[in-house]
Design an enzyme around this catalytic site. Structure first.
Site, PDB file in Angstrom:
ATOM      1  N   GLU A 319      38.473 -27.520  19.050  1.00 23.36           N
ATOM      2  CA  GLU A 319      36.969 -27.732  18.575  1.00 23.36           C
ATOM      3  C   GLU A 319      36.097 -27.628  19.798  1.00 23.36           C
ATOM      4  OE1 GLU A 319      36.240 -29.449  15.325  1.00 23.36           O
ATOM      5  OE2 GLU A 319      34.418 -28.339  16.218  1.00 23.36           O
ATOM      6  N   ASP A 323      33.408 -24.598  19.659  1.00 23.91           N
ATOM      7  CA  ASP A 323      31.907 -25.106  19.646  1.00 23.91           C
ATOM      8  C   ASP A 323      31.001 -24.429  20.550  1.00 23.91           C
ATOM      9  OD1 ASP A 323      32.779 -26.417  17.547  1.00 23.91           O
ATOM     10  OD2 ASP A 323      32.616 -28.281  18.362  1.00 23.91           O
ATOM     11  N   SER A 575      33.505 -26.627  11.205  1.00 23.89           N
ATOM     12  CA  SER A 575      33.575 -26.747  12.525  1.00 23.89           C
ATOM     13  C   SER A 575      32.850 -25.420  13.251  1.00 23.89           C
ATOM     14  CB  SER A 575      34.827 -26.834  13.186  1.00 23.89           C
ATOM     15  OG  SER A 575      35.619 -28.220  12.924  1.00 23.89           O
ATOM     16  N   ASP A 616      21.079 -16.463  -0.409  1.00 23.90           N
ATOM     17  CA  ASP A 616      21.825 -17.375  -1.305  1.00 23.90           C
ATOM     18  C   ASP A 616      23.196 -16.581  -1.485  1.00 23.90           C
ATOM     19  OD1 ASP A 616      22.262 -19.177  -3.328  1.00 23.90           O
ATOM     20  OD2 ASP A 616      21.104 -18.020  -4.996  1.00 23.90           O
ATOM     21  N   VAL A 617      24.238 -17.737  -1.497  1.00 27.43           N
ATOM     22  CA  VAL A 617      25.587 -17.246  -1.775  1.00 27.43           C
ATOM     23  C   VAL A 617      26.164 -17.638  -3.254  1.00 27.43           C
ATOM     24  CG1 VAL A 617      28.031 -18.026  -1.139  1.00 27.43           C
ATOM     25  CG2 VAL A 617      26.166 -17.846   0.677  1.00 27.43           C
ATOM     26  N   GLY A 635      20.921 -20.247  -6.621  1.00 30.27           N
ATOM     27  CA  GLY A 635      20.084 -21.307  -6.258  1.00 30.27           C
ATOM     28  C   GLY A 635      21.169 -22.211  -5.381  1.00 30.27           C
ATOM     29  N   ASP A 637      23.915 -25.036  -4.438  1.00 25.65           N
ATOM     30  CA  ASP A 637      25.082 -25.392  -5.304  1.00 25.65           C
ATOM     31  C   ASP A 637      25.803 -26.292  -4.018  1.00 25.65           C
ATOM     32  OD1 ASP A 637      26.681 -23.495  -3.753  1.00 25.65           O
ATOM     33  OD2 ASP A 637      25.594 -22.216  -4.738  1.00 25.65           O
TER      34      ASP A 637
END
Ligand SMILES: *[C@@H]1O[C@H](CO)[C@@H](O)[C@H](O)[C@H]1NC(C)=O
Ligand SMILES: *[C@@H]1O[C@H](CO)[C@@H](O)[C@H](O)[C@H]1NC(C)=O
Ligand SMILES: *[C@@H]1O[C@H](CO)[C@@H](O)[C@H](O)[C@H]1NC(C)=O
Ligand SMILES: *[C@@H]1O[C@H](CO)[C@@H](O)[C@H](O)[C@H]1NC(C)=O
Ligand SMILES: *[C@@H]1O[C@H](CO)[C@@H](O)[C@H](O)[C@H]1NC(C)=O
Length: 668
Positions: A319, A323, A575, A616-617, A635, A637
């Protein structure tokens, strides 16, 4: 420790009980539990001479208006947009009123708890005193018992209900110790067991994961030979790099010699024993950002936070390495702050972190859930220094890739914490949380048995939303992946090269069982319910259309190439999405600050009002609990939110909102 239906009943009872006007001596039940939580057994009555630390949380002033204050400085149509509050203004606005302090203190004195025994916390939000069990029982009309945990034998002091006089009830948030179990189970002997819940989990078999839930974490994929990585963006579908992210979200980042804006900052939060490995950062930068070789984060150590190097594994370093490699790689030469929280013995929770950056939040931790500092364990590595309270300033952007299930904690605990994110937003801080990696299921893919309330193995049951992603005052970041055939070097305008992430992990998303639908999100959620054939009913999730939906936005979370423990590997997870999104916000803040404008602060109202600044995906889903989950559609979701960032469009939008003449703001 798991969600038990009694806690739901408790919350309903607390919020719906009405105190009728009755005489001073009339007591009303303040909180009540209907059954002993699962795995706990009620033992004998506590001897009335035993002394317990009693703490009364006072109701803050003006909390009911908090959302309006936040919207006033973050909604694009507000004339006060960007006029963030100073910490002092925030404290003064919310501190419990004099009337509240006096009312509760007077009651205590009437009951024989003399003024000299009562301490008011520095934030004026807690009254604390030591009392014998006999005194507490009389004061609260309660009966204290010892409860024992069936598995660990851990004892816990609790009552099943308590009452307060009707006329002081509205001044009291809650009292401890009473019926809050929420129980973090302390190990009997192992002294290296970090707190469960917020700790990103560890791959099985690494030897450090005893007792941990398989939490929110990047998932490890195969090793990568970076020498053979194609240099020209054609491999982004199978290996995500800094260049791929820049191409996807249309930003260049800074040159090494970039003149930084004054006052900008970017913070990444990690919980001990999770730690970055310095040589991994250098190995990554050598390959992908040579100018940043040797760069380290600024360490803000909270409650003895250490970047331990004694033990190394993907579980302990994955992690933090992920990051920091991506945050530093994307924003260099902007320095990155590392908030490293908790010692090696106890670990820590989000509340410990929030205490560390806001002194007025201190004193409200739940010792059954949060790290107790100075560390009460007398073992090597225990932090014996004072608890950090407001030791460090919050950075302008804070990204955290850890999370609980909403059902791990009580609504009261979550609301208190969520209100703190609201205050950070008022001060101009952007708070980002990863939305989870198990689609509509919770950590480790667990769902909730509708009858018992227990977590199951994830093949059926109620969806299990994550916290703090469901807090309406944070920005929850879901995950996408690059389409197999996408050539990022030659992206025709209007093409969407990404889908919801369905490789190794699924983007956390759904609807809260605790938090109401915030106004800024209402049009998006309402139109989602209206325009889509919602495939599940109340047997799966709160389908009332009146609760908070998440995530808000998304960013790539698949196939990230990271240097980890001396080699390169692929990792997956929201993550990765959260620090990437945070990096883009940090680049935008640099431009705004350079132009004398305020930071973006709480971005949700602006993004929901201008969804066109996101890509938008519209493909992919977030399966879980034996279902295909929700589907990414046109839109907003509950899979990828409003979509992924378009740097140029976002920058332009925020530049247009931020009026000049900015005089205040936090930490300038
Ligand atoms: C309660 O007693 C403990 C242990 O003696 C002490 O450290 C603490 O300061 C006391 N708290 C108050 C509010 O007096
Ligand atoms: C990308 O690079 C590889 C090898 O480095 C090469 O074979 C390929 O033709 C290049 N593709 C494009 C579209 O430039
Ligand atoms: C802590 O442990 C050490 C060694 O085991 C012991 O000498 C010391 O008295 C302990 N301190 C307390 C406060 O219990
Ligand atoms: C999960 O639980 C269900 C229902 O109890 C059971 O049928 C199934 O075999 C379990 N699956 C796993 C992988 O344990
Ligand atoms: C959904 O949430 C609303 C608002 O909190 C609540 O009134 C309702 O009972 C919930 N519905 C279900 C099915 O849990």
């Amino acid at each position: 420790m798991r969600f038990s239906p009694s806690i739901v009943a408790l919350a309903i009872l607390v919020t719906s009980a009405v105190a009728s006007p009755i005489s001073r001596s009339d007591f009303v039940i303040h909180e009540k539990r209907h059954s002993v939580p699962r795995l706990w057994t009620r033992g004998e009555k506590l001897d009335s001479s035993v002394v317990i630390p009693v703490r009364i949380a006072l109701t803050q002033s003006n909390l009911e208006s908090g959302y309006q204050f936040l919207e006033d400085v973050s909604h694009p149509s507000s004339k006060n947009y960007g006029k963030h509050w100073t910490p002092k203004e925030v404290i003064d606005k919310f501190k419990p009123s004099r009337e509240t302090v006096t009312a509760v203190r007077t009651w205590l004195e009437e009951e024989g708890i003399s003024r000299s025994r009562i301490r008011l916390s520095p934030g004026r939000n807690w009254l604390e005193f030591n009392a014998t069990v006999g005194e507490a029982e009389r004061l609260l009309r309660a009966e204290y018992h010892v409860y024992e945990h069936d598995q660990s034998g851990q004892p816990h002091v609790a009552c099943t209900e308590y009452s307060v006089p009707a006329h002081v009830r509205r001044h009291i948030d809650f009292v401890t110790p009473t019926l809050h179990f929420d129980a973090k189970i302390k190990p009997r002997d192992a002294n290296r067991l970090p707190r469960r819940g917020v700790v990103p989990a560890v791959k099985p078999g690494t030897g450090h994961d005893i007792g941990l839930t398989d939490g929110w974490k990047p998932k490890l994929g195969q090793d990568v030979n970076v020498q053979s990585l194609k240099p020209n963006l054609t491999a982004c579908a199978t290996a995500t790099t800094l260049d791929c992210l820049r191409a996807l979200y249309k930003f260049k980042g800074f040159r090494d010699g970039h003149k930084l804006a004054k006052g900008n900052s970017y913070g990444i939060v990690e919980y001990t024993p999770q730690a970055y490995v310095p040589s991994d950062l250098d190995e990554f930068m050598t390959k992908f950002r040579p100018g940043a070789v040797g760069v380290r984060p600024i360490l803000d150590s909270i409650d003895g936070g250490v970047v331990q190097q004694e033990s190394k594994s993907f579980g302990l370093n994955g992690e933090s390495d992920l990051d920091l490699e991506y945050a530093i790689g994307l924003v260099y030469p902007q320095p990155v702050t590392l908030y490293q929280v908790g010692d090696l013995v106890e670990g820590a929770s989000f509340n410990n972190f929030l205490d560390g950056i806001d002194g007025t939040y201190c004193g409200g931790d739940d010792p059954t859930q949060d790290g107790v500092y100075p560390d009460p364990y007398n073992v090597t590595g225990a932090y014996e220094g004072p608890e950090d309270c407001g030791t460090f300033a919050p950075t302008k952007v804070i990204s955290t890739s850890y999370g609980y299930n909403e059902a791990d904690l009580t609504p009261a605990y979550e609301m208190r914490q969520c209100n703190e994110y609201m205050k950070l937003g008022m001060m101009g801080v952007t708070v980002l949380y990863s939305s989870g990696d198990y689609g509509v299921a919770g950590n480790s893919g667990q769902c909730i048995d509708p009858t018992t309330g227990a977590y199951n193995n994830g093949t059926s049951g109620l969806f299990n939303p994550g916290f703090p992603a469901t807090c309406p005052y944070v920005t929850a970041v879901g995950a996408t992946q690059t389409k197999a055939n996408a050539n990022l070097a030659h992206l025709p305008a209007g093409t969407q090269p990404e889908t919801a992430c369905e490789t190794v992990i699924y983007s956390g998303g759904g609807f809260s069982n605790v938090f109401p639908l915030p106004a800024y999100q209402a049009p998006a959620v309402t139109s989602w319910f209206k325009n889509n054939n919602v495939p599940y009913g109340a047997d799966r999730f709160n389908n009332s259309g009146t609760t908070r939906g998440f995530p808000d936005v998304a960013a790539n979370g698949a196939n990230y190439v990271i240097a980890i423990d001396g080699k390169f590997s692929l990792v997956f997870g929201t993550s990765a999405s959260s620090p990437t999104f945070g990096s883009i916000i940090t680049l935008i803040n640099d431009k705004l600050l350079s132009a004398g404008k305020p930071t973006v602060g709480f971005i949700n109202p602006a993004l929901y009002a201008h969804p066109d600044v996101l890509n938008d995906v519209v493909e992919g889903g977030n399966r879980g609990c034996g279902t295909p989950g929700f589907t990414a559609v046109k839109g907003w979701d509950p899979v990828t939110g409003l979509g992924t960032p378009d740097y140029g469009k976002m920058l332009k939008m925020f530049e247009g909102l931020a009026h000049g003449g900015y005089g205040g703001g936090y930490g300038n």
